[in-house]
Structure formats: structure tokens, C-alpha cells
Design an enzyme around this catalytic site. Structure first.
Site, PDB file in Angstrom:
ATOM      1  N   CYS A  13       0.833  -1.215   0.000  1.00  0.00           N
ATOM      2  CA  CYS A  13       0.000   0.000   0.000  1.00  0.00           C
ATOM      3  C   CYS A  13       0.861   1.255   0.000  1.00  0.00           C
ATOM      4  O   CYS A  13       1.329   1.689   1.055  1.00  0.00           O
ATOM      5  CB  CYS A  13      -0.932  -0.012   1.221  1.00  0.00           C
ATOM      6  SG  CYS A  13      -1.993   1.428   1.296  1.00  0.00           S
ATOM      7  N   CYS A  20      -0.685   4.147   2.007  1.00  0.00           N
ATOM      8  CA  CYS A  20      -0.553   4.024   3.468  1.00  0.00           C
ATOM      9  C   CYS A  20       0.888   4.279   3.906  1.00  0.00           C
ATOM     10  O   CYS A  20       1.129   4.910   4.921  1.00  0.00           O
ATOM     11  CB  CYS A  20      -0.940   2.637   3.965  1.00  0.00           C
ATOM     12  SG  CYS A  20      -2.292   1.852   3.111  1.00  0.00           S
ATOM     13  N   ASP A  21       1.861   3.730   3.163  1.00  0.00           N
ATOM     14  CA  ASP A  21       3.223   3.629   3.696  1.00  0.00           C
ATOM     15  C   ASP A  21       4.274   4.516   3.052  1.00  0.00           C
ATOM     16  O   ASP A  21       5.376   4.644   3.598  1.00  0.00           O
ATOM     17  CB  ASP A  21       3.695   2.159   3.604  1.00  0.00           C
ATOM     18  CG  ASP A  21       2.855   1.247   4.481  1.00  0.00           C
ATOM     19  OD1 ASP A  21       2.301   1.749   5.468  1.00  0.00           O
ATOM     20  OD2 ASP A  21       2.735   0.050   4.168  1.00  0.00           O
TER      21      ASP A  21
END
Ligand SMILES: Cc1cc2nc3c(=O)[nH]c(=O)nc-3n(C[C@H](O)[C@H](O)[C@H](O)COP(=O)(O)OP(=O)(O)OC[C@H]3O[C@@H](n4cnc5c(N)ncnc54)[C@H](O)[C@@H]3O)c2cc1C
Length: 308
Positions: free
Chosen positions: A135, A138-139
Site C-alpha cells: 500500500c 498508506c506507507d
């Protein structure tokens, strides 16, 4: 409700489930949507969607989902947290087994999407969440000014790698062939991006690291057989998807990979049981096709219930 808890239970609150809920809610069916995580599905982890009609400049995944959810909530649809783990769907009353309850319905739409396929190499599980990710949205901020390796050659791999370049110093995108599968516009953007380098004809064979996380990714050239370590702090894996349909295995027809087989009205081979979106054997896994499937499935549920 004719002896069942609901007319229709929709499993999964991604785009397919949301569209099905909208159509079924407007038809005044009693509808429950069950979602094991947060409502939204995979578009919650999509930074920017520019191929869903109606948004001329594109829209972020979370914004699109917020709109879908608000629209569904206008029509008395119940949305509950819960994971379906098994089912008994052979009779007219469908039983869905959750971790802590059993729910009955006259019809079921399975809209549980897919999960990322793993590489299956040493180090992948060990460093999952500590440098290995699926992701970018997200990261990516955790890898500011770092070097990362990405793996894959489809739309998701390219789109997400381009997104990563906003944060990192360099992305090496490892692809096993000598050309990409991704749509041309993404290939053009990738070619213009100085921070993105494609490592052709190669696969990742190991993810190495220490107690702090990933330190290097071993890449093997499939033509020459040569292997080398790329020093990197992250490894993003986008090598395809697997259906979230384990709970339905053995209950209905599936293809060799476990995707649920439907007809063009989204009917499975079990009367009253439908599948919609990425979890079915569809030629295109996108938001636009998922919502279309959800609408078709819900509209056929109405005919099914009328004729029961
Ligand atoms: C990084 C990324 C970028 C993408 N970019 C684009 C893009 O730009 N444009 C585009 O059109 N598409 C894009 N896609 C694809 C798009 O997100 C999917 O095609 C779409 O979300 C499929 O919708 P769905 O409802 O079928 O499944 P999903 O969105 O996967 O939703 C399924 C839901 O079911 C839930 N669920 C699973 N199992 C259970 C269970 N047993 N019980 C209860 N709930 C369960 C899951 O938690 C999930 O919320 C992208 C996907 C990714 C991963």
C-alpha cells in the site's frame, strides 16, 4: 421478512457492495451489508482515481468512498461490522456464519473483492509491515528520501510506483518481462519520471534485512541468470490478486484460481446467491466494473425475490 433476518445480505462494503446496497435500498428491500474491515474496500488505499466517470479532475479513493457511503445511507441500508467465515446456502434460506453469530437471508451478494498475491520469497513475511508493503498510499511517507524496490508490471504497480516517487529518492520497478502490461498513459508517465527505473526481465528472489527492517532486495535477471542485491529500505509488491472467497469454496462454481463464476446477471450456480466485482471471474477489475456488477446483481435479486 418471511422467516429470515433480511431479504438480502451483501458481503463486503467495497464499490460492488455499495452499488448493490444502493439499488437494493432504493427497492425497499431489507438489506444488511457486512464488512470485516472499514467500509470502502480497496479504493480506500487508492490515492487518486482518474478513470471513474463523473470526476473530470479525478477523485481520491477515500473521497469517492465517502460519497458512496453517504449515498447508500440515505436508503435505510444497515451496515454492520462482521466477517463471514462459512455459509449454508443450499436451501431457500441462506445462512451466513460470522465469527460470533449466524445471519439468515433470502438472497446473498458476495462482493468480497481480492487480496494481494504474495511473492513467496524468503524475507517477505518476516519484513511485512517493516519494509515490505502493498500500500503506497498508506506507507510511502515512511520511506521519505529512501531507495525502494517495487515489483509488478500492471496498472496498479505502475500507478503506485509513480505515486511513491513523490516521497522516495528512487524506485526500482522489477518486472519479469521486457514490456509492461499497464495502460499506455501510465507507461508514458513512468518513462518521463526520473526517479523511476524499470529493471526488465527480472524477479525478486529474496528480501534481506536486519532487526530494523529491510536493507536490500535480491534481483535475478531471468535472461542472464545473474543475481544482484539492490540496497533498499522498502519493497512494494504488486504482482496480482487472489479472490477473498475461501468461505464460499465448495459451495458454488469457481474457476481454477478461486474466482466465483457468474452469468451476465451476476448469478452463481446457486439460486439466490450472486457475486459482484473483483471476486468474480471478470475480465476487468476496476471501480467502474465493480459498481456495474453490484447494480446488475441487486436488480436481479429483486426479480428472484418476487418469483420466490
Ligand atoms: C492500489 C490500488 C489502486 C487502484 N486504482 C484503481 C483506479 O485508479 N481505478 C479503478 O477503477 N480501480 C482501481 N483499483 C481497483 C479497485 O479498487 C477495485 O477494482 C475495486 O475496489 C473492487 O471493488 P469490490 O467491491 O469488488 O472489492 P473491494 O474493493 O476489494 O471490497 C471488498 C470488501 O469486502 C470485504 N471483505 C472481504 N472478505 C470479507 C468477508 N469474509 N466478510 C466480510 N467482508 C469481507 C473487504 O474488507 C473489502 O472491504 C485499484 C486497486 C488498488 C489495490
Amino acid at each position: 421478512m418471511n422467516g429470515t433476518d433480511y431479504d438480502l445480505v451483501i458481503i463486503g462494503a467495497g464499490p460492488a457492495g455499495m452499488a448493490a446496497a444502493l439499488y437494493a435500498g432504493r427497492a425497499r428491500l431489507s438489506v444488511l451489508v457486512l464488512e470485516k474491515a472499514a467500509p470502502g474496500g480497496q479504493i480506500l488505499v487508492t490515492d487518486w482515481i482518474e478513470n471513474y466517470p463523473g470526476f473530470s479532475e479525478g477523485i481520491s479513493g477515500p473521497d469517492l468512498m465517502e460519497q458512496m457511503l453517504a449515498q447508500v445511507k440515505r436508503f435505510d441500508v444497515e451496515i454492520k461490522s462482521g466477517e463471514v467465515v462459512s455459509m449454508d446456502i443450499s436451501g431457500p434460506v441462506k445462512q451466513l456464519v460470522l465469527l460470533d453469530a449466524t445471519i439468515t437471508a433470502r438472497a446473498v451478494i458476495i462482493a468480497t473483492g481480492t487480496s494481494f498475491r504474495k511473492l513467496g520469497v524468503p524475507g517477505e513475511n518476516r519484513y511485512l509491515g517493516r519494509g515490505v508493503s502493498t500500500c503506497a498510499t498508506c506507507d510511502a511517507p515512511f520511506f521519505k528520501d529512501s531507495i525502494v524496490v517495487a515489483v509488478g508490471g500492471g496498472d496498479t504497480a505502475l500507478q503506485e510506483s509513480i505515486y511513491l516517487t513523490r516521497f522516495v529518492k528512487k524506485v526500482y520497478l522489477v518486472h519479469r518481462r521486457d514490456q509492461l502490461r499497464a495502460v499506455k498513459i501510465l507507461q508514458e508517465r513512468a518513462a518521463l519520471n526520473d526517479k523511476l527505473e524499470i529493471v526488465w526481465d527480472s524477479t525478486v528472489t529474496e528480501i534481506k534485512g536486519g532487526s530494523e527492517g529491510v536493507e536490500a532486495v535480491t534481483v535475478k535477471n531471468l535472461k542472464t541468470g545473474e543475481a544482484a542485491d539492490i540496497p533498499a529500505e522498502g519493497c512494494f509488491v504488486w504482482v496480482g490478486s487472489l479472490p477473498n472467497a475461501g468461505f464460499a469454496a465448495g459451495h458454488m462454481e469457481m474457476d481454477g484460481q478461486g474466482f466465483i463464476i457468474t452469468d451476465d446477471r451476476m448469478r452463481t450456480n446457486i439460486p439466490g446467491v450472486y457475486a459482484a466485482g473483483d471476486v468474480r471471474n471478470t475480465p476487468l477489475r476496476q471501480v467502474v466494473t465493480a459498481v456495474a456488477d453490484g447494480a446488475v446483481a441487486a436488480s436481479d435479486v429483486m426479480h428472484y425475490l418476487d418469483n420466490m
